[in-house]
Design an enzyme around this catalytic site. Structure first.
Site, mmCIF file in Angstrom:
data_model
loop_
_atom_site.group_PDB
_atom_site.id
_atom_site.type_symbol
_atom_site.label_atom_id
_atom_site.label_comp_id
_atom_site.label_asym_id
_atom_site.label_seq_id
_atom_site.Cartn_x
_atom_site.Cartn_y
_atom_site.Cartn_z
ATOM 1 N N ASP A 8 -10.114 3.038 2.331
ATOM 2 C CA ASP A 8 -10.264 2.354 3.628
ATOM 3 C C ASP A 8 -10.976 3.242 4.659
ATOM 4 O O ASP A 8 -11.923 2.815 5.323
ATOM 5 C CB ASP A 8 -8.902 1.939 4.189
ATOM 6 C CG ASP A 8 -8.291 0.775 3.417
ATOM 7 O OD1 ASP A 8 -9.046 -0.079 2.925
ATOM 8 O OD2 ASP A 8 -7.050 0.715 3.317
ATOM 9 N N ILE A 10 -12.331 -3.225 13.685
ATOM 10 C CA ILE A 10 -12.168 -3.374 12.228
ATOM 11 C C ILE A 10 -11.886 -4.826 11.837
ATOM 12 O O ILE A 10 -11.840 -5.156 10.664
ATOM 13 C CB ILE A 10 -11.108 -2.414 11.646
ATOM 14 C CG1 ILE A 10 -9.713 -2.749 12.140
ATOM 15 C CG2 ILE A 10 -11.459 -0.974 11.940
ATOM 16 C CD1 ILE A 10 -8.623 -2.090 11.281
ATOM 17 N N LYS A 19 0.807 -1.238 0.000
ATOM 18 C CA LYS A 19 0.000 0.000 0.000
ATOM 19 C C LYS A 19 0.836 1.282 0.000
ATOM 20 O O LYS A 19 0.379 2.310 -0.498
ATOM 21 C CB LYS A 19 -0.950 0.013 1.210
ATOM 22 C CG LYS A 19 -2.103 -0.958 1.090
ATOM 23 C CD LYS A 19 -3.049 -0.798 2.267
ATOM 24 C CE LYS A 19 -4.218 -1.757 2.176
ATOM 25 N NZ LYS A 19 -5.234 -1.517 3.203
ATOM 26 N N ALA A 39 -3.944 1.078 9.626
ATOM 27 C CA ALA A 39 -5.412 1.137 9.565
ATOM 28 C C ALA A 39 -5.921 2.321 10.381
ATOM 29 O O ALA A 39 -6.829 3.052 9.946
ATOM 30 C CB ALA A 39 -6.001 -0.171 10.085
ATOM 31 N N LYS A 51 3.847 6.819 19.187
ATOM 32 C CA LYS A 51 3.289 6.634 17.833
ATOM 33 C C LYS A 51 1.946 7.338 17.702
ATOM 34 O O LYS A 51 1.592 7.843 16.633
ATOM 35 C CB LYS A 51 3.137 5.144 17.531
ATOM 36 C CG LYS A 51 4.440 4.468 17.204
ATOM 37 C CD LYS A 51 4.183 3.199 16.404
ATOM 38 C CE LYS A 51 5.343 2.250 16.539
ATOM 39 N NZ LYS A 51 4.951 0.862 16.248
ATOM 40 N N GLY A 99 -15.903 -5.488 11.581
ATOM 41 C CA GLY A 99 -15.189 -4.916 10.445
ATOM 42 C C GLY A 99 -15.739 -5.245 9.063
ATOM 43 O O GLY A 99 -15.183 -4.816 8.052
HETATM 44 P P1 ATR Z 1 -2.021 -2.120 10.693
HETATM 45 O O1 ATR Z 1 -1.328 -1.563 9.490
HETATM 46 O O2 ATR Z 1 -2.841 -3.353 10.422
HETATM 47 O O3 ATR Z 1 -2.786 -1.085 11.462
HETATM 48 P P2 ATR Z 1 0.426 -2.017 12.235
HETATM 49 O O4 ATR Z 1 0.833 -0.826 11.455
HETATM 50 O O5 ATR Z 1 1.416 -3.101 12.452
HETATM 51 O O6 ATR Z 1 -0.848 -2.703 11.621
HETATM 52 O O7 ATR Z 1 -0.124 -1.493 13.652
HETATM 53 C C1 ATR Z 1 -0.467 -2.363 14.641
HETATM 54 C C2 ATR Z 1 -1.133 -1.618 15.826
HETATM 55 O O8 ATR Z 1 -1.501 -2.607 16.792
HETATM 56 C C3 ATR Z 1 -0.203 -0.648 16.559
HETATM 57 O O9 ATR Z 1 -0.968 0.397 17.090
HETATM 58 C C4 ATR Z 1 0.361 -1.543 17.675
HETATM 59 O O10 ATR Z 1 0.830 -0.852 18.812
HETATM 60 P P3 ATR Z 1 2.356 -0.309 18.877
HETATM 61 O O11 ATR Z 1 2.374 0.952 18.052
HETATM 62 O O12 ATR Z 1 2.606 -0.074 20.302
HETATM 63 O O13 ATR Z 1 3.208 -1.400 18.290
HETATM 64 C C5 ATR Z 1 -0.868 -2.322 18.037
HETATM 65 N N1 ATR Z 1 -0.539 -3.584 18.712
HETATM 66 C C6 ATR Z 1 -0.041 -4.700 18.150
HETATM 67 N N2 ATR Z 1 0.126 -5.672 19.081
HETATM 68 C C7 ATR Z 1 -0.285 -5.141 20.266
HETATM 69 C C8 ATR Z 1 -0.385 -5.645 21.601
HETATM 70 N N3 ATR Z 1 -0.031 -6.904 21.910
HETATM 71 N N4 ATR Z 1 -0.870 -4.820 22.559
HETATM 72 C C9 ATR Z 1 -1.244 -3.547 22.263
HETATM 73 N N5 ATR Z 1 -1.173 -3.005 21.011
HETATM 74 C C10 ATR Z 1 -0.713 -3.797 20.024
#
Ligand code: ATR
Length: 279
Positions: A102, A218, A66, A130, A155, A241
């Site tokens: 999206d 979602i 993407k 997302a 972030k 979602g």
């Molecule tokens: P996508 O593109 O599908 O949104 P991504 O960019 O990998 O996926 O983002 C994943 C999101 O899930 C992030 O907000 C991540 O938090 P961090 O920024 O702290 O990594 C969150 N996330 C993933 N695993 C997690 C967990 N075990 N507990 C809390 N947040 C989690």
């Protein structure tokens, strides 16, 4: 002669878009086929050259392409550019134009429950790709406030700083967001927590959930995540979602053909692909 529509991803075998979109192509009498293509990361530029050469009508782009697709296009819509991700490409007389459906897909799905965001306080959980699409698109609609809660609070802060639209937003830890959950009218879960293999987990505590809130996830597989299950048991309205997925596809189809398809039919089709379970 039939035209080509496509979806590019790596992997791509799991995609439900081909069955969903070939069905609406057929019922709308469009002379086209929608085909999935497994494109390895290094092969993306070659794949785009190939699609140009054969005069593709348009295509979708999914994970992990993407963002990488952006420099390969002739033009990218302003919102998609600020999100930094394109999921839909339209071939306009040989020029490939990128869009992101999206975030609008999510908003369209939300319309069934909420028509105006101007008096709504929104919480987005997660700050990944997302969340970015949903946050920027919603911020454009000027809700009363739209806060971001994330495990890594930095972030969430970066996301707020990058938003091109004027909005009232705070970055919160997951615990802070849980503590003040009662303030929010709309809560949107965008992390992968709740998906296989984390199906028993929830990202934040729902102890302070307000019954009047709309709680969205979602994720659509499973159809009801643990987060949605607990929210429903507490009396809140829930949305999974499926609608976001269906509407992002419907909006892409509209960009390619000028026709907005029957989303109820598309939803039924996706539910059938997921094993015939109803929402
Ligand atoms: P996508 O593109 O599908 O949104 P991504 O960019 O990998 O996926 O983002 C994943 C999101 O899930 C992030 O907000 C991540 O938090 P961090 O920024 O702290 O990594 C969150 N996330 C993933 N695993 C997690 C967990 N075990 N507990 C809390 N947040 C989690």
């Amino acid at each position: 002669m039939e035209k080509l529509l496509a979806v590019l991803g790596n992997p791509i075998g799991h995609s439900m878009s081909p069955v969903m979109l070939n069905d609406v192509i057929k019922v709308n009498n469009i002379e086209a086929y929608y085909l999935p293509f497994h494109v390895k990361n290094d092969d993306l530029p070659a794949a785009i050259r190939g699609l140009r050469a054969i005069g593709v009508l348009g295509f979708n782009v999914t994970i992990p392409h993407k963002t990488a697709i952006i420099p390969l296009l002739d033009e990218v819509d302003k919102l998609a550019l600020s999100i930094g991700a394109v999921n839909t490409v339209v071939n306009e007389n040989g020029r490939l134009i990128g869009y992101n459906t999206d975030g609008y897909g999510f908003l369209k799905g939300l319309n069934a429950y909420i028509t105006s965001l101007s008096d709504k306080k929104v919480l987005v959980i997660g700050a990944g790709g997302a969340a970015r699409a949903i946050y920027f698109t919603m911020a454009k609609m000027k809700p009363l406030a739209i806060d971001i809660a994330n495990r890594t609070i930095g972030k969430a802060e970066e996301l707020i700083a990058a938003c091109p639209f004027d909005t009232s937003s705070k970055a919160l830890s997951l615990v802070e967001a849980g503590d003040q959950l009662a303030e929010y009218d709309v809560i949107i879960q965008t992390t992968m927590i709740g998906m296989h293999p984390k199906i028993e987990e929830i990202p934040i505590s729902l102890e302070h959930l307000n019954q009047q809130s709309l709680v969205c996830d979602i994720i659509y597989n499973p159809l009801e995540t643990q987060f949605l299950k607990e929210a429903r048991e507490k009396g809140a309205t829930i949305q999974n979602g499926i609608d976001m997925f269906v509407y992002q596809g419907a909006l892409a189809f509209e960009k390619w053909t000028g026709i907005f398809p029957d989303v109820n039919r598309m939803r039924e089709n996706v539910l059938l692909q997921l094993g015939g379970v109803k929402c």
